[in-house]
Structures are given as structure tokens and as C-alpha cells.
Motif scaffolding. Sequence first.
Motif, short mmCIF file in Angstrom:
data_model
loop_
_atom_site.label_atom_id
_atom_site.label_comp_id
_atom_site.label_asym_id
_atom_site.label_seq_id
_atom_site.Cartn_x
_atom_site.Cartn_y
_atom_site.Cartn_z
N UNK A 114 17.44 11.43 30.00
CA UNK A 114 17.39 11.51 28.54
C UNK A 114 16.13 12.21 28.06
N UNK A 115 15.03 11.94 28.75
CA UNK A 115 13.76 12.58 28.36
C UNK A 115 13.79 14.07 28.70
N UNK A 116 14.23 14.38 29.95
CA UNK A 116 14.25 15.78 30.38
C UNK A 116 15.24 16.59 29.55
N UNK A 117 16.36 15.98 29.20
CA UNK A 117 17.40 16.69 28.43
C UNK A 117 16.84 17.15 27.08
N UNK A 118 16.05 16.30 26.42
CA UNK A 118 15.45 16.70 25.15
C UNK A 118 14.48 17.84 25.34
N UNK A 119 13.69 17.76 26.43
CA UNK A 119 12.71 18.82 26.69
C UNK A 119 13.41 20.15 26.95
N UNK A 120 14.53 20.12 27.70
CA UNK A 120 15.27 21.34 27.98
C UNK A 120 15.86 21.94 26.69
N UNK A 121 16.19 21.09 25.73
CA UNK A 121 16.74 21.56 24.47
C UNK A 121 15.64 22.00 23.50
N UNK A 122 14.38 21.88 23.97
CA UNK A 122 13.27 22.31 23.13
C UNK A 122 12.87 21.29 22.10
N UNK A 123 13.31 20.08 22.28
CA UNK A 123 12.99 19.00 21.32
C UNK A 123 11.86 18.15 21.91
#
Length: 582
Positions: A39-48
Motif C-alpha cells: 500500500x505504501x509503495x503503490x502510492x509512491x509509484x503513483x507519485x502520491x
Amino acid sequence: MLQTVFKYGNDEKKFTVRAVVYMLTAVIFSIVPYIFLYQIIDLLLKGIQPDVNYTVIRAAAIFFCMAMNACLYIKGLSNSHIAAFNILKNIRISLQHKLENKPLGMIQELGSGNLKKMFVDDIDSIELLLAHALPEGIANIAVPLLLYITIFIIDYRLGLLACVPLPIGIFAIGKMFGVGMGYMNEYYDVRVRMNNTIIEYINGMEVVKVFNKDTDSYKRYKDDVLSYRDFTLFWYNLSWTWMALYTTVLPAAALFMLPAGALMIMGNIISGSQLLLALCVSFAVGPPLLKTMNFFGVIPQLSKKITSLEEMMNMNDLKLGENDFQGENFAVDFNNVCFAYKDKEVLHNINIHVKEKSMTALVGESGSGKSTLAKLLVHFYDVNSGSISIGGQNITDMTLEALNKQVSYVAQEQFLFNMSIYDNIKLGKPEASKEEILEAASKAQCMEFLERIDGGIYAMAGEGGKQLSGGERQRISLARAILKDAPVIVLDEATAFIDPENEDKLNTAISEIIKNKTVIVIAHRLSSIQNAGQICVISSGNIIASGTHKELLNDCIEYQKLWLRSDAAKDWGINIKGGEYA
């Protein structure tokens, strides 16, 4: 195998079930952190940029999951060990009860080393199966299955790609087990041979040194140790390739999923988040699978050990009745007795009648079957055919306790427990008073050596009676027999360890035992049995003659030879004249 083990612990199954549940839950808690990490990495990949609370909550959740994993794992191990050690206790108690009903001769043939290995080492090894392999194995297999299902839910194509390494790993495991099982018996044979050689080398070190056999003895020792090393390395070398293959490929669920998944993202077939989540889940597959594989290698060995234990427990029981002694008198009869050690018959249709309150001597060459007859009377073995009776009652019709009350058996070597000499003598009659025990010791001519050792009759005998000489141990065993006061006495080479200076003392002790008793005596010193009412000459398991000493000297060539040999040995010695042998 599990069915065999769990029949010794039906009440303990609940602890094993609890252990599996705890460990399964623990492994699940070890996997959940990957979801929070995703969940944390997914946000980072989306630029959030995730806010602090979002990150802290998930970090706390990861920490909580890790703590729960540790707590539940410990709780599972606690329950699995409760089950394991209770089952081991039950197995040992069951084995002890079953051994009590086995022929004592067969137990002696197994040897103390083999019995120790079974009672201690082999049973202890089952703990690995019950406390670890079973609960951890079930948990560590169940969780990867759930993870693979999860990947299929994310995307069935990613799920299929994640499963590609499985048949390769399973193939490697099968090959490794095939190699392992194919050479397991040879491995055990080589190991047993090395262990026996090491024990023989250590036990025989005094003889090796005295006769300068260091080179020969060490060569055999070295050869067997090297043989074990070489065979073990050969065996492992055959397995290592397959072991390396499955440990590398089996946990690599991402091996095909990552490159194919990247192409699928480029083709807009799946999203990056789907691949990322599937990859995070796939990374959790490896650890539990590899833990499970660590237990697989010991399963065949455990199976072999459990099978050996079962085979020993299933040996034929001694034939025992439920009656007390009901004989008309204390005469002893061997009626057409045949007996075989394994497949070799050593006694052939033996017929002997020992009158009540008389002495019968059994004489013959070593290995003729004399001691076997004595052991059959005290029911160390069952006869193959024929019967043995006391006062007309077959010994198999009475309980072993009832038989033991009627017969005192004094063997060539008597075992003393590591307790006081007083308590060792008291074994002959546990309810005996102190005065009776001291009187028995006096009649057995024990006072002479008891008066010169510290502690006297209360001194410790040592492990196996090692604090005493062979002759002293023999007199302690005679004191037991005197205290027991059984109506039938069996003396099997009772004077074997006695030196000439103490022979009169022992003969005096024996005369106290045999007063008004039915006596069967086995002796190489024929001078000690020449007054026996009946002497039976045994050769190769057959009675070739019987009669009095005088009758046999006149009529039996074999007895004449035995007498001449015994008479010559009595006067054997070394005379030294002028510093030279004469």
C-alpha cells in the motif's frame, strides 16, 4: 507413520491441533505486512506522497503483525512440545510394559547399546516430527497455497506464471528423495559398523596397548571412519544438485511472473498495481516453503526408526499363564524340550527328571546347551516344543511372579545396581528385616570383605557393581538367593569368578543355599558336582548319558574326557625354579 505415533497419545492430539492453528495464524501474520508494504509503495509509484498518519499506521500494523507472529509461534511451539513430550513419555512407558512381557533372553540378545538407542535416541528423534515437522509443516504448506490463490484472484494469468516453478521444484524433490531412499539402508549399515568399531576400539584399548596391536586396531578404526565419511559424501553428492535446484526454483514464484508481467503492463493487459501486489505476495511464498523442505529430509529416517520400534514392540510375547504355583511338589521335569536360537536348533528332545530336594548337574563342552536349559527353566525363553514343569505344573501356566517365587537363579555374571550392598541383597526379599539380610550376608560369606571396605554392608556397589570384584559380586548374588529361600535353585557357573583362596567360602555359601532344595547346577569344575545325585552329560544339544559320577566314569567316554580335563586344570600352575620356568 502419524497414525502409529498418535495411537500413543489420543489425549495429546488437541495440543497438536492447537499448535497447528497457532502456527498457521502466526505464518499468516508474517505475510500480512507485505500487504501494508504494498500500500505504501503503490502510492509512491503513483507519485502520491503518503501523509505521516497513513505511513505510521501501516508501520505500526507491520510491527503488530510481527509481534503477533512471534507470540503465536511461541504459543504454537509450547502446545506442540506439550503434545510431543507427553507422547514420547507414553511411548517409553508402553515400550517398557511391552518389554516386560517379552522373553528376557531376546531382550539380552538385543544388547544394552541397542536398547539405549531405541529408548533414548530413536524416541527422542520423534520429537522433531511431533513438535516441529507436523505443526510447522502444515502451517508452512497451507499458507503458500493461500498465497497462490491470492495471486490467482489478482489475475489468473499472473497466478499461472507464479506456478511455473512448482513442477520443476517438485521434480527435483522427487529425484532427491529417490536417491536418498535408495542408499538409506547402506548408510545405516556403514554408520552402525563405524559405531561398533569405535566402541570396540575404546573398550579394547587396554588389550591393544598390552599386545602392541595399535597399528592393526587403529587401521580398522581409521578404515571404518573413512568408509563412513566417503559413503556419506558420495550420498550427499548425489543429492546436492537436486537440493540446490529445488531450493533455488521452488520459492521463486516471481521468476516468470516479473518479466511476463512487465510485458502485460506494456500491453495494458494488467495494471502496475496488480503486478506489484502479486510480486509482494509472491515474495512471501519462499520462506514457508523452504522451512517445510527442511523437515522433508528427516521424514524417511523417522519413519525407519518408528518402524524399528514397532517391530520390537511386536515381538512375540512370552507365554504366561494367570495361575499361582499349584505344583504337587518341587520336582523339575524337561519333557521332549526342543529350542532354537532364530533358525538354529540348539536343544533336541531333552528329557530330564530332577527329583525334589535332589541335585542334578549338567555338564558338557562350552556351547553344548547347558546354560540354555537353565534359562528355559527360569523362562527367559519359550520352548519351541515340549514342556518344562515344576511339580507337574507347566511353567507357562503360571504367572512370571509365581514362577520367580519358586526358582532362584544364580548366573555366572550377576548385575548389581548402583545402590548400597544392603539394598542389593534386599532385592532377594524386599520385605526382609535387617536381621534377615545380615544373616544372609553372613551365610554367603560376605562379611570377610564387608568388614574391610568403608561403609561395610551400606557401601555403594557402584555402577554394575564395579566397586566389587567378580567373586565378591558372586557372593552378593548368593546372599540374595539365600534371602529369597526359593525351593528350586539353579546355579549357572556360580563359581566362575572365584579364586582358589575363596573357593571354600563360596562352597560354604552354596551349601547354605541348597539345603533341602531341588538343585540344578552347571559347572566346569566337575570336582564340585561329583556328589550330585544325577549328572547329565550334554553334547551338541543332546543328552548322551546320565547317572552318578561313578557310573559315568565307568560308562561314558565323553564324561571321562571332561573329568580328566577338569582334574588337570585344577592342578595347573607355573613353577619357577632358579629364575626359569619349570
